[in-house]
Write an enzyme that holds these catalytic residues in place. Structure first.
Site, PDB file in Angstrom:
ATOM      1  N   TRP A 100     -56.314 -87.173  10.783  1.00  0.00           N
ATOM      2  CA  TRP A 100     -56.881 -87.136   9.423  1.00  0.00           C
ATOM      3  C   TRP A 100     -57.986 -86.093   9.319  1.00  0.00           C
ATOM      4  O   TRP A 100     -58.091 -85.391   8.316  1.00  0.00           O
ATOM      5  CB  TRP A 100     -57.380 -88.520   9.003  1.00  0.00           C
ATOM      6  CG  TRP A 100     -56.269 -89.519   8.945  1.00  0.00           C
ATOM      7  CD1 TRP A 100     -56.143 -90.658   9.694  1.00  0.00           C
ATOM      8  CD2 TRP A 100     -55.092 -89.476   8.114  1.00  0.00           C
ATOM      9  NE1 TRP A 100     -54.973 -91.306   9.374  1.00  0.00           N
ATOM     10  CE2 TRP A 100     -54.309 -90.611   8.419  1.00  0.00           C
ATOM     11  CE3 TRP A 100     -54.629 -88.578   7.152  1.00  0.00           C
ATOM     12  CZ2 TRP A 100     -53.093 -90.868   7.784  1.00  0.00           C
ATOM     13  CZ3 TRP A 100     -53.415 -88.839   6.523  1.00  0.00           C
ATOM     14  CH2 TRP A 100     -52.663 -89.969   6.842  1.00  0.00           C
ATOM     15  N   ASP A 167     -65.021 -89.507   5.535  1.00  0.00           N
ATOM     16  CA  ASP A 167     -63.760 -90.187   5.224  1.00  0.00           C
ATOM     17  C   ASP A 167     -63.837 -91.563   5.874  1.00  0.00           C
ATOM     18  O   ASP A 167     -63.724 -91.686   7.088  1.00  0.00           O
ATOM     19  CB  ASP A 167     -62.583 -89.374   5.797  1.00  0.00           C
ATOM     20  CG  ASP A 167     -61.240 -90.081   5.610  1.00  0.00           C
ATOM     21  OD1 ASP A 167     -61.203 -91.199   5.064  1.00  0.00           O
ATOM     22  OD2 ASP A 167     -60.209 -89.497   6.031  1.00  0.00           O
ATOM     23  N   LYS A 191     -56.562 -99.837   3.015  1.00  0.00           N
ATOM     24  CA  LYS A 191     -56.861-100.487   4.288  1.00  0.00           C
ATOM     25  C   LYS A 191     -57.814-101.673   4.100  1.00  0.00           C
ATOM     26  O   LYS A 191     -57.469-102.772   4.468  1.00  0.00           O
ATOM     27  CB  LYS A 191     -57.389 -99.488   5.307  1.00  0.00           C
ATOM     28  CG  LYS A 191     -56.244 -98.660   5.930  1.00  0.00           C
ATOM     29  CD  LYS A 191     -56.316 -97.207   5.601  1.00  0.00           C
ATOM     30  CE  LYS A 191     -55.076 -96.462   6.091  1.00  0.00           C
ATOM     31  NZ  LYS A 191     -55.197 -95.033   5.824  1.00  0.00           N
TER      32      LYS A 191
HETATM   33  C1  PLP Z   1     -54.861 -93.704   5.820  1.00  0.00           C
HETATM   34  C2  PLP Z   1     -55.889 -92.648   5.989  1.00  0.00           C
HETATM   35  C3  PLP Z   1     -55.893 -91.464   5.232  1.00  0.00           C
HETATM   36  C4  PLP Z   1     -54.796 -91.123   4.245  1.00  0.00           C
HETATM   37  O1  PLP Z   1     -54.968 -91.818   3.093  1.00  0.00           O
HETATM   38  P1  PLP Z   1     -54.045 -91.549   1.815  1.00  0.00           P
HETATM   39  O2  PLP Z   1     -54.678 -92.482   0.837  1.00  0.00           O
HETATM   40  O3  PLP Z   1     -52.657 -91.913   2.201  1.00  0.00           O
HETATM   41  O4  PLP Z   1     -54.175 -90.124   1.439  1.00  0.00           O
HETATM   42  C5  PLP Z   1     -56.923 -90.570   5.407  1.00  0.00           C
HETATM   43  N1  PLP Z   1     -57.898 -90.793   6.292  1.00  0.00           N
HETATM   44  C6  PLP Z   1     -57.920 -91.911   7.052  1.00  0.00           C
HETATM   45  C7  PLP Z   1     -59.035 -92.125   8.014  1.00  0.00           C
HETATM   46  C8  PLP Z   1     -56.921 -92.871   6.921  1.00  0.00           C
HETATM   47  O5  PLP Z   1     -56.947 -93.980   7.675  1.00  0.00           O
END
Ligand code: PLP
Length: 361
Positions: A100, A167, A191
């Site tokens: 990511w 993030d 999540k």
């Molecule tokens: C799941 C995830 C993403 C991607 O998220 P989307 O909403 O599918 O774009 C980005 N960063 C992390 C840390 C994730 O766990």
């Protein structure tokens, strides 16, 4: 009963599913389904207000920050962050701790200059780099607090004088954080916050308006803030379910309480991984994630049969990401500790079974 350890979208509390199902049939005495009400109706405006209020309350968001609900997932933020914060001739610092983080910095490179201050790629991202310098003239420093795929987590916000962008998709609301340490936090909801389809962004207002790039309206944080997350039609149902889930979190005592529970869940599972002779963890111990527990088997040939063994016990979603292999058990807020014990029991039974087979063959 199914024990779902999926990494995302993931389980939400059963009571949230029930309330959401009810609202699809009839929402809040309106005689309408949540799926057909106007997003401009007072009833839905209240939903957005309460969602934002709960996020602010649970995370203790200080004055001077805006909370907005967007679409496009965390992946859209990979682009929006540099578009809004990285000026011409400036550089942004990125910490590379996994897939990511790599995707985030790839998008930033399309917009401007990127400084990768450190990377653990050479060790397949099994640890969090600690010794690195963040250039003081960086537009911002970006990192991923929890590496969902590799199972590492960064618990201490790196100290720097430049604005910190994080993030937090896979560990937001799982432990207490100090929002004031950050200039921007973003998270795809699927999540810990709610279902897929809504993305939470928390922005320190004073970092905006410093660069003069022309942006499409939808990509401009200022436009989204001014529109109160309703510049266009928002993901009505996803926001509603997120609100229900945030209410659930509040009723559980909030983040400090869920953090204790999360800690006992991950402690119990890591303890079994370290004790059980068949399994081993994949990450540096001090960097182990509380949300995504990654582990493999000493003998990889047994992994298929353990997966089957677990499935026979209704344990699903534990297959590791293809870039790590083995297993990944995701222990998000809504996963009850009883599910962790079911997994631990399966690991112990499997160990016992192997021991007997070796003795008698
Ligand atoms: C799941 C995830 C993403 C991607 O998220 P989307 O909403 O599918 O774009 C980005 N960063 C992390 C840390 C994730 O766990």
């Amino acid at each position: 009963m199914t024990y779902n350890f999926g990494a995302g979208p993931c389980i939400l509390p059963q009571e949230v599913f029930k309330q959401a199902a009810q609202a699809v049939l009839e929402f809040n005495g309106t005689g309408l389904s949540i799926l057909e009400i106007s997003h401009r109706s007072p009833e839905f405006e209240q939903v957005v207000d309460e969602t934002v209020r709960l996020i602010k309350e649970l995370l203790n968001v200080p004055e001077g920050y805006s909370v907005i609900l967007l679409q496009g997932g965390a992946s859209m933020q990979f682009s929006m962050v540099p578009m809004n914060l990285l000026g011409d001739g400036q550089s942004a610092a990125y910490l590379d701790t996994g897939v990511w983080a790599t995707k985030a910095l790839k998008e930033a490179k399309i917009v401007g200059n990127v400084d990768v201050v450190a990377s653990s790629k050479e060790a397949n991202y099994t640890y969090i780099p600690k010794d690195y310098q963040i250039p003081a003239d960086s537009a911002y420093f970006h990192y991923t607090s929890n590496n969902t795929i590799y199972g590492t987590e960064l618990f201490e916000t790196p100290k720097t004088s430049v604005p910190v962008v994080c993030d937090m998709s896979s560990d937001i609301m799982s432990r207490v954080i100090n929002v004031a340490d950050f200039s921007l936090i973003y998270a795809g909801a699927q999540k810990n916050i709610g279902p897929a389809g809504v993305t939470v962004v928390i922005i320190k207002d004073s970092i905006l308006g410093k660069i003069d790039r022309k942006l499409g309206s939808m990509l401009d944080y200022k436009v989204q803030i001014e529109g109160g997350s309703m510049y266009n039609t928002p993901p009505v149902f996803a926001i509603y379910v997120a609100m229900l889930n945030l209410r659930w979190l509040k009723s559980k005592g909030g983040i400090a309480d869920i953090e204790k529970e999360n800690l006992s869940k991950s402690d119990a599972l890591y303890k079994e991984i370290d004790r059980n002779l068949l399994f081993k963890g994949t990450c540096k111990i001090e960097d182990r994630s509380r949300m995504n527990v990654c582990f493999v088997m000493e003998n990889p040939e047994l992994e298929k049969s353990f997966l089957k063994f677990a499935e026979d016990r209704d344990i699903i979603g534990i297959k590791g990401h293809r870039s790590v292999g083995g297993f990944r058990a995701s222990l998000y807020n809504a996963l009850p500790i009883t599910s962790v014990h079911v997994l631990i029991d399966a690991m112990q039974e499997f160990e016992e079974k192997q021991r007997n087979q070796q003795t008698f063959s």
